[in-house]
Design an enzyme around this catalytic site. Structure first.
Site, mmCIF file in Angstrom:
data_model
loop_
_atom_site.group_PDB
_atom_site.id
_atom_site.type_symbol
_atom_site.label_atom_id
_atom_site.label_comp_id
_atom_site.label_asym_id
_atom_site.label_seq_id
_atom_site.Cartn_x
_atom_site.Cartn_y
_atom_site.Cartn_z
ATOM 1 N N ASP A 1 26.611 47.868 94.630
ATOM 2 C CA ASP A 1 25.759 46.671 93.916
ATOM 3 C C ASP A 1 26.393 45.285 93.835
ATOM 4 O OD1 ASP A 1 27.558 47.738 92.610
ATOM 5 O OD2 ASP A 1 25.999 47.971 90.597
ATOM 6 N N HIS A 2 27.241 45.562 94.205
ATOM 7 C CA HIS A 2 28.527 44.261 93.803
ATOM 8 C C HIS A 2 28.375 43.250 95.142
ATOM 9 C CE1 HIS A 2 29.647 45.959 89.961
ATOM 10 N NE2 HIS A 2 31.013 45.201 90.430
ATOM 11 N N ASP B 1 34.881 50.154 86.707
ATOM 12 C CA ASP B 1 34.384 49.936 86.650
ATOM 13 C C ASP B 1 34.699 49.454 85.034
ATOM 14 O OD1 ASP B 1 31.970 47.137 87.934
ATOM 15 O OD2 ASP B 1 31.743 47.607 85.949
ATOM 16 N N ARG C 1 30.318 38.283 80.929
ATOM 17 C CA ARG C 1 31.561 37.463 81.058
ATOM 18 C C ARG C 1 31.235 36.006 81.351
ATOM 19 N NH1 ARG C 1 35.149 42.595 83.787
ATOM 20 N NH2 ARG C 1 34.492 43.365 81.877
ATOM 21 N N SER D 1 37.500 42.862 83.735
ATOM 22 C CA SER D 1 37.414 43.963 84.796
ATOM 23 C C SER D 1 38.452 44.905 85.164
ATOM 24 C CB SER D 1 36.749 43.611 86.415
ATOM 25 O OG SER D 1 38.134 43.579 87.034
ATOM 26 N N ARG E 1 39.230 45.996 87.696
ATOM 27 C CA ARG E 1 39.962 45.370 89.215
ATOM 28 C C ARG E 1 41.483 46.093 89.454
ATOM 29 N NH1 ARG E 1 38.190 39.295 89.283
ATOM 30 N NH2 ARG E 1 35.672 41.433 88.764
#
Ligand code: MIC
Ligand code: SF4
Length: 637
Positions: free
Chosen positions: A63-64, A118, A378, A530, A532
């Site tokens: 989806d990203h 996520d 964000r 995030s 990440r």
């Protein structure tokens, strides 16, 4: 006596005794990954040498990074599909929707634990699932059946009383909470919602609140599972997933707050932080250049129906660009069938695919100096892709109404209908591929998928220079920026390391290479935002050995440990002021590092000695010694 989260945590406890503030290991029932963090997670899973995943359900969403401007993203998607099939993971194809929205609709269940790579995984707290964000490596470990370790959190109760006025939405509730508690206010805590106001909020509305609990730094947020939960599950034809779940009447919380819903007004989070919240009255009439509606925060059927109702029969202001993405194929199909999409298109909106899109800077960067209203979660500096843009976070009602008027406008004045409840949502899971566990099928890896870099074991001494010094609230977007130029390299650490801190210190990469790495010095809440792990993995690749900060955000601290970087905190915050970039710092005796022990840092350049603390568990120390979790797992195989 237990609160809601304590009940779920204790039911899932598999390691250590449940003592607040201490490390506990819990069983994870479900995992989710998304493509931007998923490639790393599955490369790590492959490196663990297991046969197939051990969870009740694991699912891989794409989806990203769906902008296929080169082969890189498309190659990643293929790899993800093949590796999911081989290990027994469901695969949600690109276009099926944003991971959190689809998960809420089709899989999340009350009482289940969910770990996602996520930070907005807590969205599923809206349905009563204890859902947490983590780095990809932690999610890979959970898929391999290992417990997930966290600090047994403090609990916060937010009592919601009464009902919201028309034009005020659940987005405004969470903006109010952010105003009250700040982006650091939830660190080490789980936020639970209670009160009569809860029964008026639908599951997607609750999910919006839990989604942005990530912006509080909270471990997660949670709603009880009640009649509304049951009716949502019935609408999704999943009534069998229902269990009733409430905190005990006499549950004891560490903090408690009350919000009277009827006193709330529409609100905006102003640049560049989700807690920089103002009431709409303070900014009414400001000229708007761009409006973006969607993201995992506000892209449900209800959100889109409200937007369609506000836009119906109106035209978007000539100076405004309005971009809209539905959260899922389910939402898109439903608004297509009932004609609402046609009202949206007729107003002049630009329709995007059902993905994260502009939220992660994948297109739709606003014009220079723009005011962009976004229904996202964000508004960190630079995240939109336009450094000079002012991004405000708003409800779908403010977004749609302001898009018509071209200025910030109060949706309480808008004429729109409340969404009518549907008996059933449109169920069509054909874009979710069931795994067939075929190990003989080849897992195709494109040339952009590089081998994982591995850290060295921790040395006894770190004698290195300070590579960068940064202030409070540095986000993972500062450390490892997102956006269309960078995201294609999420499975190529060598390449992505060129972008680390690019907006703070353009030569960070080169300075690290020239000095063979060193230290990062930071203020409070380092690594917020995030999950990440590239924000730890790429600095590790560049030779960063330790981060000395005033404090850390939870997920980022765990990611640093996973990749063998020491997270240390100043004993005396004033020491931060005396350190400069390129100072040489020496830390000794790391091979005898023990739980609770302070360390001395000698600043050779300034001839000063500082005391730093480490809040590390025994397991953390073992992982750090090994040079990270993957090394540790391999050693013990
Ligand atoms: C985000 O909102 O920043 C992301 C992109 O969803 C991240 C994950 C990532 O960096 O890939 C998150 O929130 O964890
Ligand atoms: Fe995607 Fe944005 Fe949600 Fe992150 S916050 S998962 S980028 S929609």
């Amino acid at each position: 006596m237990p609160t809601l989260c304590e009940k779920i945590l204790q039911q899932h406890l598999v390691e250590n005794e449940y003592i607040k503030g201490q490390s506990i290991g819990i069983k994870i029932d479900q995992t989710l990954t998304q493509d931007a963090t998923g490639t790393m997670a599955y490369l790590q899973l492959e490196a663990m040498g297991i046969d197939k995943v051990k969870t009740e359900l694991s699912i891989s969403y794409v989806d990203h990074n769906t902008l296929q401007s080169g082969f890189e993203n498309a190659d990643d998607h293929k790899y993800l599909q093949h590796v999911a099939n081989a290990y027994g993971v469901y695969f949600s194809k690109p276009g099926n929707g944003i991971c959190h929205q689809v998960h809420l609709e089709r899989f999340a269940a009350p009482g289940k634990t969910l770990l996602g790579s996520d930070s907005h995984t807590p969205t599923a707290g809206g349905i009563g699932s204890l859902a947490m964000g983590a780095g990809g490596l932690d999610v890979a470990c959970a898929m391999a059946g290992k417990p997930f370790f966290l600090i047994a959190p403090k609990t916060v109760n937010i009592e919601l009383c009464g009902t919201l006025q028309k034009g005020v939405s659940s987005k405004d509730i969470i903006l109010k909470v952010l105003q009250m508690l700040s982006v650091k206010g939830g660190v080490g805590k789980i936020i639970e919602y209670s009160g009569d106001g809860v029964s008026h909020l639908s599951i997607p509305e609750r999910a919006t609140i839990c989604n942005m609990g990530a912006e509080l730094g909270a471990t997660t947020s949670l709603f009880p599972s009640d009649e509304k939960t049951l009716s949502f599950l019935k609408q999704q034809q999943r009534a069998h997933d229902y269990v009733a779940l409430f905190a005990d009447e006499d549950a004891v919380y560490d903090e408690s707050y009350t919000i009277e819903l009827n006193t709330l007004t529409p609100m905006l989070a102003m640049p560049h932080s989700p807690d920089n919240v103002v009431a709409i009255d303070e900014v009414l009439g400001m000229k708007v250049d761009q409006v973006a509606i969607g993201s995992c925060t506000n892209s449900s059927y209800d959100d889109l129906m409200k937007v369609a109702s506000i836009l119906k029969g109106n035209t978007i202001h000539p100076d405004v660009s309005l971009a809209i993405s539905c959260g899922s194929k389910q939402v898109l199909q439903m608004i297509t069938k009932n004609g609402a999409l046609s009202d949206i298109i007729a107003s002049g909106a630009r329709i995007l695919e059902s993905t994260c899109g502009p939220c992660i800077g994948m297109g739709q960067s606003p014009i220079s100096n723009a005011l962009s209203l976004r229904t996202f979660n964000r508004n960190f500096y630079g995240r939109s892709g336009t450094l000079s843009a002012q991004v405000c976070l708003v409800s779908p009602e403010i977004a749609a109404y302001s898009a018509i008027h071209g200025v910030v406008s109060d949706p309480r004045l808008a004429d729109f209908e409340r969404t009518k409840e549907v008996d059933y949502f449109h169920i069509d899971d054909r874009m979710i591929i069931c795994p067939d566990y075929d190990k003989d099928k080849e897992i195709i890896r494109g040339p952009n998928i590089k081998a994982l870099p591995i850290n060295d074991e921790l040395d006894d001494i770190i004698d290195k220079k300070v590579m960068i010094k940064v202030e409070d609230n540095i986000t993972t977007d500062h450390i490892a920026p997102a956006g269309a130029k960078v995201l294609p390299y999420r499975s190529n650490i060598e390449k992505i390391s060129e972008f680390i801190f690019q907006n703070n210190k353009a030569d960070f990469h080169d300075v690290c290479i020239a000095n063979n790495g060193g230290y990062i010095i930071a203020g409070h809440n380092y690594g917020q935002g995030s999950s990440r792990e590239h924000a730890a993995l790429a600095p590790m690749y560049l030779g960063i050995k330790a981060v000395i900060a005033k404090s850390f955000a939870r997920i980022h601290k765990a990611n640093l440990i996973n990749f063998g970087i020491l997270p240390l905190t100043f004993n005396d915050e004033a020491d931060y002021d005396t350190i400069e970039e390129m100072d040489t710092l020496i830390i000794k005796d790391l091979s005898t590092l023990a739980i609770g022990q302070c360390l001395q840092v000698y600043n050779k350049t300034k001839d000063k000695t500082y005391i730093v603390n480490q809040e590390l568990s025994t397991l953390d120390i073992t992982l750090l010694r090994a040079g990270g979790t993957l090394n540790h797992i391999k050693k013990n195989q």
